[in-house]
Design a protein around this motif. Sequence first.
Motif, short mmCIF file in Angstrom:
data_model
loop_
_atom_site.label_atom_id
_atom_site.label_comp_id
_atom_site.label_asym_id
_atom_site.label_seq_id
_atom_site.Cartn_x
_atom_site.Cartn_y
_atom_site.Cartn_z
N GLU A 53 0.85 -1.18 0.00
CA GLU A 53 0.00 0.00 0.00
C GLU A 53 0.89 1.24 0.00
O GLU A 53 1.87 1.31 0.75
N ALA A 54 0.53 2.23 -0.84
CA ALA A 54 1.41 3.38 -1.04
C ALA A 54 0.95 4.64 -0.32
O ALA A 54 1.77 5.43 0.11
N ASP A 55 -0.33 4.87 -0.18
CA ASP A 55 -0.84 6.17 0.26
C ASP A 55 -1.54 6.10 1.62
O ASP A 55 -2.48 6.84 1.88
N THR A 56 -1.10 5.22 2.49
CA THR A 56 -1.81 5.05 3.76
C THR A 56 -0.98 5.47 4.98
O THR A 56 -1.38 5.19 6.10
N TYR A 57 0.16 6.16 4.77
CA TYR A 57 1.03 6.50 5.89
C TYR A 57 1.23 8.00 6.03
O TYR A 57 2.14 8.45 6.73
N ASP A 58 0.38 8.78 5.36
CA ASP A 58 0.49 10.23 5.47
C ASP A 58 0.15 10.70 6.88
O ASP A 58 0.82 11.57 7.45
N GLU A 59 -0.86 10.13 7.49
CA GLU A 59 -1.29 10.59 8.81
C GLU A 59 -0.25 10.28 9.88
O GLU A 59 -0.10 11.03 10.85
N TYR A 60 0.48 9.17 9.72
CA TYR A 60 1.43 8.76 10.76
C TYR A 60 2.82 9.34 10.53
O TYR A 60 3.44 9.88 11.44
N LEU A 61 3.33 9.24 9.30
CA LEU A 61 4.68 9.69 9.01
C LEU A 61 4.73 11.14 8.54
O LEU A 61 5.83 11.66 8.33
N CYS A 62 3.57 11.79 8.34
CA CYS A 62 3.52 13.18 7.87
C CYS A 62 4.30 13.32 6.56
O CYS A 62 5.16 14.20 6.41
N MET A 63 4.02 12.44 5.62
CA MET A 63 4.74 12.39 4.35
C MET A 63 3.72 12.30 3.23
O MET A 63 2.80 11.47 3.27
N ALA A 64 3.86 13.14 2.23
CA ALA A 64 2.95 13.14 1.10
C ALA A 64 3.09 11.85 0.29
O ALA A 64 4.11 11.15 0.37
N ALA A 65 2.07 11.54 -0.49
CA ALA A 65 2.09 10.31 -1.27
C ALA A 65 3.22 10.31 -2.29
O ALA A 65 3.87 9.29 -2.53
N ARG A 66 3.44 11.46 -2.91
CA ARG A 66 4.52 11.53 -3.90
C ARG A 66 5.88 11.31 -3.24
O ARG A 66 6.72 10.59 -3.78
N THR A 67 6.10 11.91 -2.09
CA THR A 67 7.36 11.69 -1.37
C THR A 67 7.51 10.24 -0.97
O THR A 67 8.61 9.68 -1.00
N GLY A 68 6.40 9.59 -0.59
CA GLY A 68 6.47 8.18 -0.23
C GLY A 68 6.86 7.30 -1.41
O GLY A 68 7.67 6.38 -1.26
N ARG A 69 6.29 7.59 -2.58
CA ARG A 69 6.65 6.80 -3.76
C ARG A 69 8.11 7.03 -4.15
O ARG A 69 8.82 6.08 -4.50
N GLU A 70 8.56 8.27 -4.08
CA GLU A 70 9.96 8.55 -4.37
C GLU A 70 10.88 7.85 -3.37
O GLU A 70 11.94 7.33 -3.75
N SER A 71 10.49 7.84 -2.10
CA SER A 71 11.31 7.19 -1.08
C SER A 71 11.45 5.70 -1.36
O SER A 71 12.55 5.14 -1.21
N MET A 72 10.37 5.05 -1.77
CA MET A 72 10.46 3.62 -2.06
C MET A 72 11.36 3.36 -3.26
O MET A 72 12.17 2.42 -3.25
N GLU A 73 11.26 4.17 -4.31
CA GLU A 73 12.09 3.97 -5.48
C GLU A 73 13.56 4.20 -5.16
O GLU A 73 14.43 3.39 -5.55
N TYR A 74 13.87 5.27 -4.45
CA TYR A 74 15.26 5.53 -4.07
C TYR A 74 15.77 4.48 -3.09
O TYR A 74 16.95 4.10 -3.12
#
Length: 427
Positions: free
Chosen positions: A129-150
Amino acid sequence: MDSSSSSSSFCVPPELDDSSTGSTFQFFNQVYAELEDTGTSSDTRGYIDRDREEGHAILMRDYFVEDSKFDEPFFRHRFRMSKRLFLKIVGDIEANFSYFQEGYDTRGKKSCTALQKCTSAIKQLSTGEADTYDEYLCMAARTGRESMEYFCDTVVNLYQKEFLRRPTSHDVALITQAHEERHHIPGMFGSLDCTYIEWKMCPRHLKGQYTRGDHKVPTIMIECVASYDLWIWHSFFGPAGKNNDVNVLQQSPLFQNERNGSAPDSSFSLNGHDYKRGYYLTDGIYPMWVAFVKAYPHPVEQDERKFKRLQEAARKDVERAFGVLKGKWKILDRPLRLWTKEKIKKVVTACTILHNMIIKDNGRAISPVHIMDPPVPRVYNPEANREIMDENVHHRLRYDLTTHVSALDLSFLDDPAMQSPSVASLI
């Protein structure tokens, strides 16, 4: 033509009001204001002020302080690895790649920390799941996807040389010894099999290439060699027609080393016959080569049935490896939402490397230490293909193995307590 037909055939523009008779500038200003009132204009995206420092503090209190809210068993369950291994990976990544280092945006606010980015990447790999951690980690969905790729890129660059290495002489000796002690089959490297991953976001022009008859959706195949400790020694990723038996074998590290004259010594003797190399246990779809030992398709004699049953028990190693790999990293068990094959390959490779790192960290690896062989000159061996593809040697090897197994007491196969542990106990 009547009025009804004329009204359905032509679109009569509305009459302009008196404001159009005045200044043209005033007229267009009034029309623009009316469009704004109706909401048809494109609104700018609203900014969300995420408190990244507070998200980092919550993450630290939950898992990484001395008296954390969740203990080690909770951490292993949610992060799929020990806290010691996770912190080592975060430290190595932060020290070598600038994307995970502390920075500031144009407003002077701190970016997400390496701990937040790596946590988001691990969560996406483990749950899919990609877009379910914004509330906890305070991270936007785009930043989360970039973090996984990097994160996948960095894991491959840092750890591929050790955790997806070619088996050395030290590795081969330990692997064959462990397999003979466990499975009572000498000269066995491991088990070879394949699994399929559904590609949900497959482009339309590639769907025909990646859709098989037994799979109604686009899939990508992973073919791996695994040993008894579930360590994946090498894997191949691509469409089903590309990674067939011949291509996989010719790309395998052991086969390339044999052609270059730098293969580790894996010779063994059985029933008075000398064999130059070990082999993989496979199922019935592979060719009858020396590198593959297939089960009897229709065993008749009691010795053949006994050998087939033992081989089927030994081939559960690779099946268990696939089960643990997909059980830990749910992104491989769910339809992939990535668009390109290159990104999918990096995700698969990163999950395989993390899988081997966890095995070593848990102390289950047969050969945990990477001892490199001394460099030797590469000399191309044109006879390697002919020797490996010799069907006569394949039949002789399988007969010698059958004779060897028939002389052993294998009553443990009938005892459920002696069977391999379940996949659920290894995740």
